[in-house]
Each structure stands twice: as structure tokens, then as C-alpha cells.
Design an enzyme around this catalytic site. Structure first.
Site, PDB file in Angstrom:
ATOM      1  N   GLU A  83    -131.249  64.036  20.081  1.00 16.22           N
ATOM      2  CA  GLU A  83    -130.356  62.886  19.862  1.00 16.22           C
ATOM      3  C   GLU A  83    -130.053  62.685  18.381  1.00 16.22           C
ATOM      4  O   GLU A  83    -130.971  62.456  17.576  1.00 16.22           O
ATOM      5  CB  GLU A  83    -131.000  61.610  20.439  1.00 16.22           C
ATOM      6  CG  GLU A  83    -130.047  60.430  20.377  1.00 16.22           C
ATOM      7  CD  GLU A  83    -130.539  59.196  21.136  1.00 16.22           C
ATOM      8  OE1 GLU A  83    -131.483  59.296  21.924  1.00 16.22           O
ATOM      9  OE2 GLU A  83    -129.945  58.124  20.912  1.00 16.22           O
ATOM     10  N   LYS A 261    -136.965  51.811  25.041  1.00 22.40           N
ATOM     11  CA  LYS A 261    -136.462  53.194  24.923  1.00 22.40           C
ATOM     12  C   LYS A 261    -136.199  53.516  23.457  1.00 22.40           C
ATOM     13  O   LYS A 261    -136.436  54.633  22.991  1.00 22.40           O
ATOM     14  CB  LYS A 261    -135.200  53.352  25.782  1.00 22.40           C
ATOM     15  CG  LYS A 261    -134.700  54.788  25.914  1.00 22.40           C
ATOM     16  CD  LYS A 261    -133.727  55.217  24.822  1.00 22.40           C
ATOM     17  CE  LYS A 261    -133.221  56.631  25.039  1.00 22.40           C
ATOM     18  NZ  LYS A 261    -132.367  57.097  23.936  1.00 22.40           N
ATOM     19  N   ASP A 277    -148.293  65.530  25.667  1.00 27.34           N
ATOM     20  CA  ASP A 277    -147.738  65.204  26.985  1.00 27.34           C
ATOM     21  C   ASP A 277    -146.875  63.941  26.861  1.00 27.34           C
ATOM     22  O   ASP A 277    -147.383  62.825  26.888  1.00 27.34           O
ATOM     23  CB  ASP A 277    -148.914  64.985  27.955  1.00 27.34           C
ATOM     24  CG  ASP A 277    -148.464  64.701  29.374  1.00 27.34           C
ATOM     25  OD1 ASP A 277    -147.287  64.363  29.584  1.00 27.34           O
ATOM     26  OD2 ASP A 277    -149.318  64.813  30.272  1.00 27.34           O
ATOM     27  N   HIS A 375    -124.294  55.831  14.581  1.00 26.93           N
ATOM     28  CA  HIS A 375    -124.519  56.786  15.666  1.00 26.93           C
ATOM     29  C   HIS A 375    -123.329  57.731  15.795  1.00 26.93           C
ATOM     30  O   HIS A 375    -123.492  58.938  15.896  1.00 26.93           O
ATOM     31  CB  HIS A 375    -124.709  55.996  16.965  1.00 26.93           C
ATOM     32  CG  HIS A 375    -125.499  56.741  17.981  1.00 26.93           C
ATOM     33  ND1 HIS A 375    -124.897  57.566  18.886  1.00 26.93           N
ATOM     34  CD2 HIS A 375    -126.814  56.793  18.228  1.00 26.93           C
ATOM     35  CE1 HIS A 375    -125.816  58.094  19.661  1.00 26.93           C
ATOM     36  NE2 HIS A 375    -127.002  57.644  19.282  1.00 26.93           N
TER      37      HIS A 375
HETATM   38  P1  NAD Z   1    -158.060  70.461  27.557  1.00 23.23           P
HETATM   39  O1  NAD Z   1    -158.911  70.463  28.776  1.00 23.23           O
HETATM   40  O2  NAD Z   1    -157.236  71.666  27.257  1.00 23.23           O
HETATM   41  O3  NAD Z   1    -158.966  70.155  26.269  1.00 23.23           O
HETATM   42  C1  NAD Z   1    -159.916  69.153  26.243  1.00 23.23           C
HETATM   43  C2  NAD Z   1    -161.288  69.748  26.054  1.00 23.23           C
HETATM   44  O4  NAD Z   1    -161.410  70.292  24.737  1.00 23.23           O
HETATM   45  C3  NAD Z   1    -162.386  68.713  26.145  1.00 23.23           C
HETATM   46  O5  NAD Z   1    -162.705  68.489  27.486  1.00 23.23           O
HETATM   47  C4  NAD Z   1    -163.516  69.349  25.348  1.00 23.23           C
HETATM   48  O6  NAD Z   1    -164.301  70.170  26.175  1.00 23.23           O
HETATM   49  C5  NAD Z   1    -162.798  70.250  24.360  1.00 23.23           C
HETATM   50  N1  NAD Z   1    -162.880  69.773  22.948  1.00 23.23           N
HETATM   51  C6  NAD Z   1    -163.035  70.565  21.846  1.00 23.23           C
HETATM   52  N2  NAD Z   1    -163.039  69.841  20.721  1.00 23.23           N
HETATM   53  C7  NAD Z   1    -162.879  68.553  21.079  1.00 23.23           C
HETATM   54  C8  NAD Z   1    -162.781  67.322  20.343  1.00 23.23           C
HETATM   55  N3  NAD Z   1    -162.843  67.282  19.007  1.00 23.23           N
HETATM   56  N4  NAD Z   1    -162.549  66.194  21.038  1.00 23.23           N
HETATM   57  C9  NAD Z   1    -162.433  66.212  22.379  1.00 23.23           C
HETATM   58  N5  NAD Z   1    -162.534  67.339  23.127  1.00 23.23           N
HETATM   59  C10 NAD Z   1    -162.761  68.512  22.489  1.00 23.23           C
HETATM   60  O7  NAD Z   1    -157.027  69.257  27.539  1.00 23.23           O
HETATM   61  P2  NAD Z   1    -157.106  67.732  27.932  1.00 23.23           P
HETATM   62  O8  NAD Z   1    -156.865  66.970  26.690  1.00 23.23           O
HETATM   63  O9  NAD Z   1    -158.322  67.416  28.731  1.00 23.23           O
HETATM   64  O10 NAD Z   1    -155.844  67.601  28.899  1.00 23.23           O
HETATM   65  C11 NAD Z   1    -154.537  67.555  28.395  1.00 23.23           C
HETATM   66  C12 NAD Z   1    -153.588  68.305  29.312  1.00 23.23           C
HETATM   67  O11 NAD Z   1    -153.653  67.778  30.633  1.00 23.23           O
HETATM   68  C13 NAD Z   1    -152.154  68.158  28.893  1.00 23.23           C
HETATM   69  O12 NAD Z   1    -151.544  69.444  28.875  1.00 23.23           O
HETATM   70  C14 NAD Z   1    -151.546  67.304  29.986  1.00 23.23           C
HETATM   71  O13 NAD Z   1    -150.171  67.574  30.132  1.00 23.23           O
HETATM   72  C15 NAD Z   1    -152.344  67.702  31.173  1.00 23.23           C
HETATM   73  N6  NAD Z   1    -152.377  66.776  32.337  1.00 23.23           N
HETATM   74  C16 NAD Z   1    -151.897  65.500  32.284  1.00 23.23           C
HETATM   75  C17 NAD Z   1    -151.981  64.660  33.382  1.00 23.23           C
HETATM   76  C18 NAD Z   1    -151.477  63.253  33.304  1.00 23.23           C
HETATM   77  O14 NAD Z   1    -151.398  62.566  34.341  1.00 23.23           O
HETATM   78  N7  NAD Z   1    -151.110  62.733  32.158  1.00 23.23           N
HETATM   79  C19 NAD Z   1    -152.573  65.132  34.549  1.00 23.23           C
HETATM   80  C20 NAD Z   1    -153.075  66.421  34.586  1.00 23.23           C
HETATM   81  C21 NAD Z   1    -152.987  67.238  33.465  1.00 23.23           C
END
Ligand code: NAD
Length: 423
Positions: A83, A261, A277, A375
Site C-alpha cells: 500500500e 485497520k 504470523d 494518498h
Molecule cells: P517454533 O516451534 O518454530 O519455535 C519455538 C521453539 O523454539 C520453542 O518451543 C523453544 O523450544 C525454541 N527456542 C529457542 N530459543 C528460544 C527462546 N529464546 N525463546 C523461546 N523459545 C526458544 O515456533 P513457535 O513460536 O512455537 O510457533 C510459531 C509458528 O506457529 C508460526 O509459524 C505460526 O504461524 C504457527 N502457528 C500459529 C497458530 C496460530 O493460531 N496463531 C497456530 C499454529 C501454528
């Protein structure tokens, strides 16, 4: 030496010169600069590992929001958006806020909620008590799933259980509160929710269906506030206009949707640039705006006793520095480096400030000269390109249309034909 995000005339420079400034500010390597210069730099094999059925990539422009000062620190803000005017507006608002001392922010611990849906319990109230009595055992099981998260001080910290009335009768909904540290945490939380479900079925005698994170992340809030001197905004009449606009949006969901928005224009651009996300942020923000029943705004603007404008924004902000695509997408990694945040909390607070800036820019324009002037002058370039203009003709055609106040494809084609005949 402290770095300044005020870069005079940044918008007038060609992309290569802008990139040289960003390289210096963020300490980018030559390789990282190469990735940014190569506008097709999400390799097919990386894309193919990110999602399913890949046939290509769709690049979006990546720009830099300038002038941001947050808690006394200067930030350059990477923003990916299709945008026109979003990045210019954020930079303009950040400059006005800077005149009033910049943005100030705060945030809660990065706690996400995992939901476990229990049905077919004999007595939901009693089942609730049983779950609460077994809290330590359930949290222990949840924490066994993610030793890495535990090692960073995160993990399942608490739980609660609610009985809700539904069209299919009472259900027991268990909430697992997980400190996700620097991760957004959806995978981490979902894994824990699934792992504890057999235990919850055993404890309650019920049946578990859903085990999933809630995007209404009310335990993971980010807040930003600022003061804008009336002189910077264009006078007290403009302050009044913004305050009236804020009151209108707070009272009317039709307006609140567009008010919110506008803030999301900035927030999502940064979330997208950093591979986070954005659906989670949209869902969480809007659900929070309706938390008390009627949909309203998550930001508000008032006038202080000096006649200056004061604004604040508060919304859930489930973002991470690791996990998801943050580390796999080469441009997201570079965007994160440019932003220079050290924790998910700092990142969430920067996003709140960007949302407040974007909201301010829109309200200032709306309550003074109207949004279309700024805009349309930027949008005119898109129209010129749509009409077939290339190179320097894009700006020539766009400028003419803006001057004539006729920003339309048919007019762009006429101007283009005219200019072609002259050449
Ligand atoms: P992930 O599982 O890839 O990474 C998280 C993991 O990284 C942690 O569980 C931990 O084991 C590790 N880690 C390493 N260093 C860390 C630190 N400093 N702090 C915290 N954890 C650390 O990702 P995630 O963040 O658990 O999930 C994000 C993904 O899930 C996104 O891609 C999202 O789109 C997707 N997702 C979203 C939904 C929703 O409803 N929003 C639902 C399902 C999946």
C-alpha cells in the site's frame, strides 16, 4: 556514538543510496546487502521448504520507516507493504512524536494461552475443581515437552479452567498459560496442550476435542503512548480534530474497524517484513477490540491541559524473534537485524509504537486536509504503471494526474500517449 533514525531526505535518495545508509546503521554484511538488492531473493528451495505446493514467490516492496524514537532509543523500521503512503505516513508521524519526546512503551510477560476443550463431563463445575487441584501435575507434564523453552526461563507457568455455556451444553475449557520468551509460541503451546490432554481426560472423565493456542493473547499485551506538541501537529484545531475522530471511532464500530485497520497498516507491515504470523496479530487485535462486547478501538487520543495531543495504544502482540519463518526467510532475518530488537518484548513494544504512529498519521490527515491528497499522489504512480508507464514516465504521468486531480487509468493512458508523441 548513538545512532539516529532521523535521515534527512531519505525518501529522495535512490534505493542503492538508501541501502548504503541502512547497511551502515545496522552493520549489514555485503551478503545481506546482496540479498536485499536481489529482489527475487527467496530461493525456490527455501520457499519449497516453507509451505506446500510451491510454484514461485510474490515479492513485496520493503521500505524503511524513519524518525522513530522509542524509550530514548532510535530505530529504523523495516516495513513490507503493497500500500502506497504507509511508510511515508509512519515516518511523518514518528517525526511529530519525536518533537514531544518520542514513544514510551511497556509490555507484559510473553504469556500465551493454550485452550483444551473438554466435553461430556458429568458435572462441569466439579471437573473444573478436579483440574485445578491437579495443577502441579498438569504443568509438570506440559513442561516436559519443551526443555529448550524451560532453559530460557519460559514454559507452562499456570492454568485456569472455565465452564462455558454452548449450543451443545456446558463445556469445560482449560487454559494453559505458557511463557514463550522470545518465540511467538504457537507450536510450543499446541504441543503442550496436546501432551496434557490424556491426563485431563483421566482427571475429568470427559473427552477432549480441541487443543490449540488462543490468538486472543490478553496475557501478552504491548502498550505505547506519546505526546504530540500542538505546533508539530498543525495547531490546536488539528488536535481537536484528532480527538473528535478518536471519540467517533470509540463509539462506532463502523469507524472503529477502519481506525484499527489504520494502526494495523503499520503493525502488519513490520510483522510481514520480519516473517512473523500476521494473521495472529490481526485476529488478536480485533478480538481484543471486542473484548467487552461491543467492537471498539485499541487506541485513543485526548487533549492535555497544554492543548497538546496525547495518544495511547494497547493490544495483544504475539510475535517472536525465533521460530516460524523468522529465521528461515533470508529477508526476514535481515529485517530483524535492521530493527535491532533484543527480545520479543522489545519487538512487541516497537510494534505498538509503529501502530500508534500509523494511527496518528491517518487521523491527522483525516481531520485536516483529508486522506486523499497524500494518498493519491503516491497511488498515482501505481495508476501510471497500470496504464503502461515505465522509467521516468511513471513520475511524469503521476505528477500530471495529481495536478489535474484526475488520478485514473484512462487519464494516465491519455497523458502517456501525449508524452510519447512528444518524444
Ligand atoms: P517454533 O516451534 O518454530 O519455535 C519455538 C521453539 O523454539 C520453542 O518451543 C523453544 O523450544 C525454541 N527456542 C529457542 N530459543 C528460544 C527462546 N529464546 N525463546 C523461546 N523459545 C526458544 O515456533 P513457535 O513460536 O512455537 O510457533 C510459531 C509458528 O506457529 C508460526 O509459524 C505460526 O504461524 C504457527 N502457528 C500459529 C497458530 C496460530 O493460531 N496463531 C497456530 C499454529 C501454528
Amino acid at each position: 556514538m548513538t545512532k539516529s533514525s532521523v535521515i534527512s531526505g531519505f525518501y529522495k535518495l535512490p534505493p542503492k543510496e538508501r541501502l548504503a545508509i541502512i547497511k551502515d546503521f545496522a552493520g549489514l554484511t555485503d551478503e545481506e546487502v546482496g540479498f536485499l538488492e536481489n529482489t527475487g531473493s527467496l530461493p525456490m528451495d527455501v520457499a519449497d521448504h516453507m509451505v506446500e505446493n510451491v510454484i514461485g514467490v510474490i515479492p513485496e516492496p520493503l521500505g524503511i520507516g524513519v524518525n522513530f524514537q522509542i524509550n530514548g532509543k532510535d530505530y529504523l523500521i523495516p516495513m513490507a507493504t503493497e500500500e502506497p503512503s504507509v511508510i511515508a505516513a509512519a515516518s511523518y508521524a514518528a517525526k511529530m512524536v519525536r518533537d514531544g519526546g518520542g514513544f514510551h512503551t511497556s509490555s507484559t510477560a510473553p504469556v500465551m494461552i493454550g485452550q483444551i476443550q473438554v466435553v461430556s463431563v458429568a458435572h462441569a463445575g466439579y471437573a473444573r475443581t478436579q483440574v485445578l487441584d491437579s495443577k502441579d501435575e498438569i504443568l509438570k507434564k506440559a513442561n516436559e515437552q519443551d526443555p529448550v523453552l524451560n532453559s530460557f526461563g519460559g514454559g507452562a507457568k499456570d492454568l485456569d479452567a472455565r465452564v462455558i455455556e454452548t449450543s451443545l451444553g456446558e463445556m469445560l475449557i482449560v487454559h494453559l498459560y505458557v511463557d514463550c520468551r522470545d518465540a511467538m509460541g504457537a507450536n510450543a503451546v499446541n504441543t503442550m496442550a496436546e501432551a496434557v490432554s490424556p491426563m485431563i481426560e483421566r482427571i475429568t472423565g470427559g473427552h477432549v476435542y480441541l487443543r490449540i493456542i488462543s490468538n486472543l493473547a490478553v496475557k501478552r499485551m504491548a502498550k505505547a503512548w506519546c505526546t504530540v506538541p500542538k505546533e508539530s501537529l498543525g495547531g490546536e484545531a488539528v488536535v481537536d480534530g484528532v480527538v473528535y475522530a478518536s471519540a467517533f471511532a470509540a463509539a462506532d464500530p463502523y469507524r472503529a474497524a477502519t481506525h484499527n485497520k489504520g494502526a494495523m497498516n503499520g503493525i502488519i507491515a513490520v510483522v510481514l517484513a520480519t516473517g512473523n504470523d500476521h494473521r495472529a496479530i490481526e485476529a488478536g487485535g480485533h478480538a481484543f477490540a471486542a473484548f467487552n462486547g461491543a467492537y471498539t478501538t485499541f487506541s485513543k487520543w485526548t487533549k492535555n491541559k497544554n492543548g497538546d495531543l496525547e495518544g495511547e495504544i494497547e493490544l495483544p502482540m504475539a510475535v517472536g524473534l525465533i521460530g516460524g519463518a523468522v529465521k528461515t526467510h533470508p529477508i526476514a532475518r535481515i529485517a530483524m537485524k535492521i530493527l535491532g530488537v533484543k527480545s520479543a518484548n522489545e519487538f512487541a513494544e516497537v510494534l505498538a509504537a509503529v501502530g500508534l504512529a500509523q494511527n496518528l498519521a491517518a487521523l491527522r490527515a483525516l481531520s485536516s486536509e483529508g486522506i486523499q491528497r497524500g494518498h493519491m499522489s503516491l497511488h498515482a504512480r501505481n495508476i501510471a504503471i497500470t496504464a503502461g508507464a515505465k522509467g521516468e514516465l511513471v513520475d511524469l504521468v503521476a505528477e500530471r494526474m495529481v495536478k489535474e486531480r484526475k488520478v485514473r487509468v484512462d487519464r494516465a493512458k491519455e497523458v502517456l500517449d501525449e508524452l510519447a508523441k512528444k518524444q
